[in-house]
Design a protein around this motif. Structure first.
Motif, mmCIF file in Angstrom:
data_model
loop_
_atom_site.group_PDB
_atom_site.id
_atom_site.type_symbol
_atom_site.label_atom_id
_atom_site.label_comp_id
_atom_site.label_asym_id
_atom_site.label_seq_id
_atom_site.Cartn_x
_atom_site.Cartn_y
_atom_site.Cartn_z
ATOM 1 N N ASP A 194 0.809 -1.221 0.000
ATOM 2 C CA ASP A 194 0.000 0.000 0.000
ATOM 3 C C ASP A 194 0.844 1.274 0.000
ATOM 4 O O ASP A 194 0.323 2.371 0.179
ATOM 5 C CB ASP A 194 -0.941 0.008 1.202
ATOM 6 C CG ASP A 194 -0.204 -0.069 2.544
ATOM 7 O OD1 ASP A 194 1.058 -0.010 2.536
ATOM 8 O OD2 ASP A 194 -0.867 -0.188 3.587
ATOM 9 N N GLY A 195 2.138 1.147 -0.196
ATOM 10 C CA GLY A 195 2.994 2.324 -0.224
ATOM 11 C C GLY A 195 3.637 2.671 1.101
ATOM 12 O O GLY A 195 4.472 3.576 1.168
ATOM 13 N N THR A 196 3.265 1.964 2.176
ATOM 14 C CA THR A 196 3.872 2.238 3.486
ATOM 15 C C THR A 196 5.124 1.388 3.709
ATOM 16 O O THR A 196 5.761 1.499 4.761
ATOM 17 C CB THR A 196 2.865 1.957 4.613
ATOM 18 O OG1 THR A 196 2.495 0.557 4.581
ATOM 19 C CG2 THR A 196 1.613 2.807 4.438
ATOM 20 N N GLU A 197 5.480 0.564 2.752
ATOM 21 C CA GLU A 197 6.650 -0.304 2.900
ATOM 22 C C GLU A 197 7.935 0.525 2.927
ATOM 23 O O GLU A 197 7.954 1.684 2.496
ATOM 24 C CB GLU A 197 6.722 -1.308 1.738
ATOM 25 C CG GLU A 197 5.583 -2.295 1.674
ATOM 26 C CD GLU A 197 4.324 -1.700 1.069
ATOM 27 O OE1 GLU A 197 3.250 -2.282 1.258
ATOM 28 O OE2 GLU A 197 4.400 -0.643 0.400
ATOM 29 N N THR A 198 8.979 -0.084 3.416
ATOM 30 C CA THR A 198 10.304 0.537 3.389
ATOM 31 C C THR A 198 11.286 -0.426 2.740
ATOM 32 O O THR A 198 11.015 -1.628 2.618
ATOM 33 C CB THR A 198 10.795 0.884 4.801
ATOM 34 O OG1 THR A 198 10.841 -0.319 5.594
ATOM 35 C CG2 THR A 198 9.870 1.902 5.470
ATOM 36 N N CYS A 199 12.410 0.088 2.318
ATOM 37 C CA CYS A 199 13.455 -0.757 1.752
ATOM 38 C C CYS A 199 14.785 -0.388 2.394
ATOM 39 O O CYS A 199 14.947 0.723 2.902
ATOM 40 C CB CYS A 199 13.523 -0.604 0.234
ATOM 41 S SG CYS A 199 13.842 1.072 -0.334
#
Length: 413
Positions: free
Chosen positions: A33-38
């Motif tokens: 949903d776009g809240t992920e991090t890398c």
């Protein structure tokens, strides 16, 4: 008919839906949903050809937000076949020192996959694992690849059980450097292949034939990782000519319908707007440059179809229909089959061969352009010194022969 290459993106992207079922029966769905991090991980690089480097010293790196991209959903679909699974675990047979004083692990069988390796080395130790199929005439390591199958590991000083994550190798042996005491108990080879139901078996009183059949089954395991490949070592490519010849045999050994249907979808996606079926699927830039250089030697300025390779779009669906009675494969591929046959007819009519055949007959002969022809005849080595010389000599009759062979197949559909 537009090539899927036109829609490739330069940035790695991911869209996921994870469904979790707990022991108590409760299910949970997690979606991107776009809240992920890398963040930077231990895998420094990983590639099917340049293989993998892993630095176990990399820990607790900084998280970064992701960018949300809108690519649409045109190419989004469920995987139409089962996943790649470990098929067999093979403990190392032997560890020996070669005449060149190399430490080599032997698994006794060529496989496609990876190795599970127990490692305990001092921190900062660099360990290399070089995978290969055969020893040279003196019993030493030999590299026969344009890109050596060489994994690199940097130890953090703790005991680890190492496996590559995003590549695979074709190998029987591993040359090990950087580990002082190499024990065969620490090495296990993992055969990987797309999961398929077994359909056939063979056994007779002649052990030579039994071994031949066993070799065939090993080759099928080794070259069925999501796409039918030519080899699991050098190119790892979906050459259409290889699949065309072997498909019927493969279907007698395993349930191949999901696998081959999925691959044919790739073949169709890579079909050119003029109907040409490319000789490798999935198609890569590597082959685009190579083929452009080749077809120019035969008087063409863009990639052309190749007899016996491009014909896979007709042979394979028809073979699948004959073996299984599945009409859906004909329906799914008919438009691509028709476009390919129309390309052959159009090329034969528009281009003249150099055999001085009257136009009335020559217009029906597909006898121009690049074809492999009789390019691997043991009794006829290519001693002309001209690259593709034997292809030029033989393709003017090989290509028309393939037209004759696909005509009844296509008309029956």
């Amino acid at each position: 008919m537009n090539s899927i290459m036109e829609t490739y993106h330069n940035e790695p992207s991911v869209l996921f839906q994870l469904e979790i079922t707990y022991k108590n029966g409760i299910t949970k769905t997690i979606c991107s949903d776009g809240t992920e991090t890398c963040r930077l991980g231990q895998i420094v690089y990983s590639d099917l050809y340049q293989v993998e480097k892993r630095d176990y010293r990399i820990q607790n790196t900084e998280n970064h937000p992701v960018q949300v991209k809108e690519y649409g959903y045109r190419h989004l679909c469920i995987q139409p076949m089962p996943p790649i699974r470990p098929v067999r675990m093979i403990p190392a047979m032997d560890v020996f020192v070669s005449p060149a004083e190399e430490t080599i692990v032997d698994f006794g069988q060529v496989i496609a996959g990876k190795a599970k390796i127990k490692i305990h080395a001092p921190k900062d130790t660099e360990i290399t694992l070089e995978y290969f199929e055969v020893l040279d005439s003196d019993g030493n390591y030999i590299n026969t690849m344009f890109a050596p199958q060489k994994d690199t590991i940097i130890s953090d000083g703790k005991p680890i059980e190492h496996e590559v994550k995003f590549t695979f190798h074709g190998f029987r042996y591993i040359r090990v450097s950087g580990i002082k005491n190499v024990r065969k108990e620490d090495f296990t080879a993992i055969l990987l292949s797309t999961e398929k139901e077994n359909k056939g078996s063979f056994y007779c009183s002649d052990q030579r034939l039994n071994r031949l059949y066993e070799n065939i089954r090993w080759s099928q395991y080794n070259n069925m990782m999501s796409v039918p490949t030519d080899c699991p070592t050098r190119e790892k490519a979906g050459w259409t000519g290889d699949a065309l010849i072997y498909a019927k045999t493969a279907m007698r050994n395993e349930e191949m319908t999901p696998f081959l249907s999925s691959w044919l979808q790739i073949v169709r996606s890579d079909q050119q707007s003029d109907g040409v079926i490319r000789i490798v699927a999935p198609y890569m830039k590597l082959y685009e440059n190579l083929l452009l250089q080749t077809v120019k030697k035969f008087g063409d300025d863009k990639v052309t179809g190749v007899a016996g390779w491009s014909d896979a779009i007709v042979w394979l669906p028809y073979d699948m229909y004959q073996m299984t009675g599945n009409r859906l494969v004909l329906r799914d591929n008919f438009e691509a089959m028709e476009a390919w046959c129309e390309y052959i007819i159009r090329t034969a009519e528009e281009k003249r061969g150099d055999q001085n055949i009257p136009y009335e007959q020559d217009r029906y002969l597909w006898n121009t352009g690049f074809h492999f022809g009789e390019w691997l005849v043991p009794s006829r080595p290519d001693n002309t010194g001209e690259q593709y010389g034997i292809c030029k000599e033989s393709s003017f009759y090989i290509a028309p022969f393939f037209v004759l062979s696909i005509s009844p197949r296509f008309s029956d559909t």
